[in-house]
Design a protein around this motif. Structure first.
Motif, PDB file in Angstrom:
ATOM      1  N   PHE A   2       0.842  -1.186   0.000  1.00 10.09           N
ATOM      2  CA  PHE A   2       0.000   0.000   0.000  1.00 10.09           C
ATOM      3  C   PHE A   2       0.883   1.244   0.000  1.00 10.09           C
ATOM      4  O   PHE A   2       1.881   1.300   0.721  1.00 10.09           O
ATOM      5  CB  PHE A   2      -0.912   0.035   1.226  1.00 10.09           C
ATOM      6  CG  PHE A   2      -1.994  -1.007   1.198  1.00 10.09           C
ATOM      7  CD1 PHE A   2      -3.256  -0.703   0.708  1.00 10.09           C
ATOM      8  CD2 PHE A   2      -1.752  -2.294   1.673  1.00 10.09           C
ATOM      9  CE1 PHE A   2      -4.260  -1.656   0.692  1.00 10.09           C
ATOM     10  CE2 PHE A   2      -2.753  -3.250   1.656  1.00 10.09           C
ATOM     11  CZ  PHE A   2      -4.008  -2.934   1.156  1.00 10.09           C
ATOM     12  N   ILE A   3       0.509   2.234  -0.814  1.00 13.95           N
ATOM     13  CA  ILE A   3       1.218   3.494  -0.861  1.00 13.95           C
ATOM     14  C   ILE A   3       0.241   4.629  -0.576  1.00 13.95           C
ATOM     15  O   ILE A   3      -0.968   4.470  -0.752  1.00 13.95           O
ATOM     16  CB  ILE A   3       1.901   3.719  -2.228  1.00 13.95           C
ATOM     17  CG1 ILE A   3       0.850   3.769  -3.353  1.00 13.95           C
ATOM     18  CG2 ILE A   3       2.936   2.640  -2.499  1.00 13.95           C
ATOM     19  CD1 ILE A   3       1.424   4.115  -4.710  1.00 13.95           C
ATOM     20  N   ASP A   4       0.786   5.784  -0.146  1.00  8.74           N
ATOM     21  CA  ASP A   4      -0.073   6.949   0.043  1.00  8.74           C
ATOM     22  C   ASP A   4      -0.103   7.781  -1.235  1.00  8.74           C
ATOM     23  O   ASP A   4       0.448   7.376  -2.268  1.00  8.74           O
ATOM     24  CB  ASP A   4       0.367   7.771   1.258  1.00  8.74           C
ATOM     25  CG  ASP A   4       1.766   8.374   1.101  1.00  8.74           C
ATOM     26  OD1 ASP A   4       2.280   8.420  -0.039  1.00  8.74           O
ATOM     27  OD2 ASP A   4       2.329   8.811   2.108  1.00  8.74           O
ATOM     28  N   ILE A  10       3.459   2.620   2.557  1.00  8.77           N
ATOM     29  CA  ILE A  10       2.919   2.652   3.917  1.00  8.77           C
ATOM     30  C   ILE A  10       2.881   1.255   4.520  1.00  8.77           C
ATOM     31  O   ILE A  10       3.179   1.059   5.699  1.00  8.77           O
ATOM     32  CB  ILE A  10       1.505   3.271   3.925  1.00  8.77           C
ATOM     33  CG1 ILE A  10       1.553   4.689   3.334  1.00  8.77           C
ATOM     34  CG2 ILE A  10       0.935   3.299   5.335  1.00  8.77           C
ATOM     35  CD1 ILE A  10       2.461   5.639   4.084  1.00  8.77           C
ATOM     36  N   ILE A  11       2.506   0.268   3.719  1.00 15.66           N
ATOM     37  CA  ILE A  11       2.475  -1.127   4.168  1.00 15.66           C
ATOM     38  C   ILE A  11       3.305  -1.933   3.183  1.00 15.66           C
ATOM     39  O   ILE A  11       3.003  -1.979   1.983  1.00 15.66           O
ATOM     40  CB  ILE A  11       1.038  -1.669   4.230  1.00 15.66           C
ATOM     41  CG1 ILE A  11       0.189  -0.822   5.196  1.00 15.66           C
ATOM     42  CG2 ILE A  11       1.030  -3.133   4.682  1.00 15.66           C
ATOM     43  CD1 ILE A  11      -1.274  -1.234   5.243  1.00 15.66           C
ATOM     44  N   GLU A  12       4.362  -2.553   3.681  1.00 12.75           N
ATOM     45  CA  GLU A  12       5.272  -3.311   2.830  1.00 12.75           C
ATOM     46  C   GLU A  12       4.576  -4.520   2.197  1.00 12.75           C
ATOM     47  O   GLU A  12       3.607  -5.052   2.757  1.00 12.75           O
ATOM     48  CB  GLU A  12       6.474  -3.794   3.646  1.00 12.75           C
ATOM     49  CG  GLU A  12       7.356  -2.680   4.184  1.00 12.75           C
ATOM     50  CD  GLU A  12       8.181  -2.020   3.093  1.00 12.75           C
ATOM     51  OE1 GLU A  12       8.340  -2.635   2.017  1.00 12.75           O
ATOM     52  OE2 GLU A  12       8.664  -0.898   3.324  1.00 12.75           O
ATOM     53  N   ILE A  37      -7.088  -5.926   7.672  1.00 11.44           N
ATOM     54  CA  ILE A  37      -5.989  -5.201   8.278  1.00 11.44           C
ATOM     55  C   ILE A  37      -6.360  -3.724   8.442  1.00 11.44           C
ATOM     56  O   ILE A  37      -7.255  -3.214   7.764  1.00 11.44           O
ATOM     57  CB  ILE A  37      -4.713  -5.306   7.424  1.00 11.44           C
ATOM     58  CG1 ILE A  37      -4.967  -4.756   6.012  1.00 11.44           C
ATOM     59  CG2 ILE A  37      -4.208  -6.743   7.375  1.00 11.44           C
ATOM     60  CD1 ILE A  37      -3.713  -4.636   5.154  1.00 11.44           C
ATOM     61  N   ASN A  38      -5.629  -3.054   9.356  1.00 10.79           N
ATOM     62  CA  ASN A  38      -5.792  -1.612   9.495  1.00 10.79           C
ATOM     63  C   ASN A  38      -4.747  -0.901   8.639  1.00 10.79           C
ATOM     64  O   ASN A  38      -3.987  -1.538   7.896  1.00 10.79           O
ATOM     65  CB  ASN A  38      -5.723  -1.178  10.966  1.00 10.79           C
ATOM     66  CG  ASN A  38      -4.381  -1.516  11.621  1.00 10.79           C
ATOM     67  OD1 ASN A  38      -3.368  -1.699  10.949  1.00 10.79           O
ATOM     68  ND2 ASN A  38      -4.383  -1.595  12.936  1.00 10.79           N
ATOM     69  N   ARG A  39      -4.661   0.417   8.757  1.00 17.01           N
ATOM     70  CA  ARG A  39      -3.767   1.201   7.902  1.00 17.01           C
ATOM     71  C   ARG A  39      -2.300   1.059   8.282  1.00 17.01           C
ATOM     72  O   ARG A  39      -1.422   1.580   7.582  1.00 17.01           O
ATOM     73  CB  ARG A  39      -4.191   2.670   7.914  1.00 17.01           C
ATOM     74  CG  ARG A  39      -5.551   2.892   7.254  1.00 17.01           C
ATOM     75  CD  ARG A  39      -5.937   4.364   7.249  1.00 17.01           C
ATOM     76  NE  ARG A  39      -7.242   4.567   6.627  1.00 17.01           N
ATOM     77  CZ  ARG A  39      -7.432   4.728   5.317  1.00 17.01           C
ATOM     78  NH1 ARG A  39      -6.396   4.720   4.497  1.00 17.01           N
ATOM     79  NH2 ARG A  39      -8.643   4.906   4.842  1.00 17.01           N
ATOM     80  N   ARG A  40      -2.022   0.358   9.345  1.00 10.88           N
ATOM     81  CA  ARG A  40      -0.635   0.050   9.714  1.00 10.88           C
ATOM     82  C   ARG A  40      -0.228  -1.347   9.279  1.00 10.88           C
ATOM     83  O   ARG A  40       0.895  -1.782   9.531  1.00 10.88           O
ATOM     84  CB  ARG A  40      -0.452   0.201  11.230  1.00 10.88           C
ATOM     85  CG  ARG A  40      -0.640   1.625  11.736  1.00 10.88           C
ATOM     86  CD  ARG A  40      -0.325   1.747  13.210  1.00 10.88           C
ATOM     87  NE  ARG A  40      -1.241   0.943  14.015  1.00 10.88           N
ATOM     88  CZ  ARG A  40      -2.421   1.364  14.429  1.00 10.88           C
ATOM     89  NH1 ARG A  40      -2.848   2.582  14.117  1.00 10.88           N
ATOM     90  NH2 ARG A  40      -3.197   0.581  15.156  1.00 10.88           N
ATOM     91  N   GLY A  41      -1.174  -2.050   8.626  1.00  8.33           N
ATOM     92  CA  GLY A  41      -0.886  -3.409   8.178  1.00  8.33           C
ATOM     93  C   GLY A  41      -1.076  -4.451   9.251  1.00  8.33           C
ATOM     94  O   GLY A  41      -0.693  -5.613   9.073  1.00  8.33           O
TER      95      GLY A  41
END
Length: 201
Positions: A2-4, A10-12, A37-41
């Motif tokens: 995931f990228i911003d 943001i999440i590898e 998952i949440n935004r922190r993975g």
């Protein structure tokens, strides 16, 4: 992965597949098991054999033994798996089916409150739901009353609550939420209402 919006990771990369974020959670799959998952993975709903989908209004559909149900954001089952199909909640209602041709709308307790129709039923938009009766489509309100009788071959929801259909008495007509024509095929008439439905050929 995931990228911003700047392209920063943001999440590898670590999942076999992942869905989009909805209400702060995203579906993700590892080892053929899926969870959320949440935004922190971090896993909020741990992976399991259930095939689950994105959240809407706090509920996510899941599939167990070929039946659909819903769980909440803690992973607790709130509507048991019992439907042939179940969709996202919108304004407190979701499309659901008891069989391939028996469809209606359920509330958040799983109670079928509108239906059953032998065909497709859409979620509500601007207070109306598209319904298939036989080979034709019309629109019903939240009480189940057909405000636009089944007479259209196909419809689709567009911005400003416009719906296009391939044929009615003539092409180019618009209908408001009461089912009254607002624009003739020649293009005359008012189209200012945000609850207009457009019929095109």
């Amino acid at each position: 992965m995931f990228i911003d919006h700047t392209g920063k990771i943001i999440i590898e990369p670590q999942f076999e597949s992942a869905g989009y974020f909805s209400e702060g959670l995203a579906t993700a799959v590892v080892g053929k098991q899926g969870g959320h998952i949440n935004r922190r993975g971090e896993w909020v709903i741990k992976p399991s054999s259930l095939n689950s989908f994105s959240f809407s209004e706090g509920f996510a559909p899941f599939v167990q033994n070929n039946k659909y149900g819903y769980f909440d954001k803690t992973g607790n089952v709130v509507i048991e798996a019992q439907f042939f199909y179940a969709g996202d909640f919108f304004n407190g209602l979701a499309c659901a089916a008891l069989s391939d041709m028996e469809r209606g709308l359920i509330d958040k307790t799983g109670k079928m409150i509108l239906g059953l129709y032998h065909g497709a039923v859409s979620n509500f938009s601007e207070g109306l739901s598209a319904v298939t009766v036989g080979s034709k489509m019309g629109f019903m309100d939240r009480s189940g009353r057909m405000v636009i009788p089944p007479q259209l071959n196909s419809v689709g929801i567009f911005p400003l609550a416009e719906a296009s259909a391939d044929e009615i008495a003539s092409s180019g007509n618009r209908f408001n939420s009461a089912g009254r024509s607002r624009l003739s095929a020649s293009g005359s008439g008012s189209t200012n209402s945000p609850s207009a439905f457009k019929v095109t050929s």
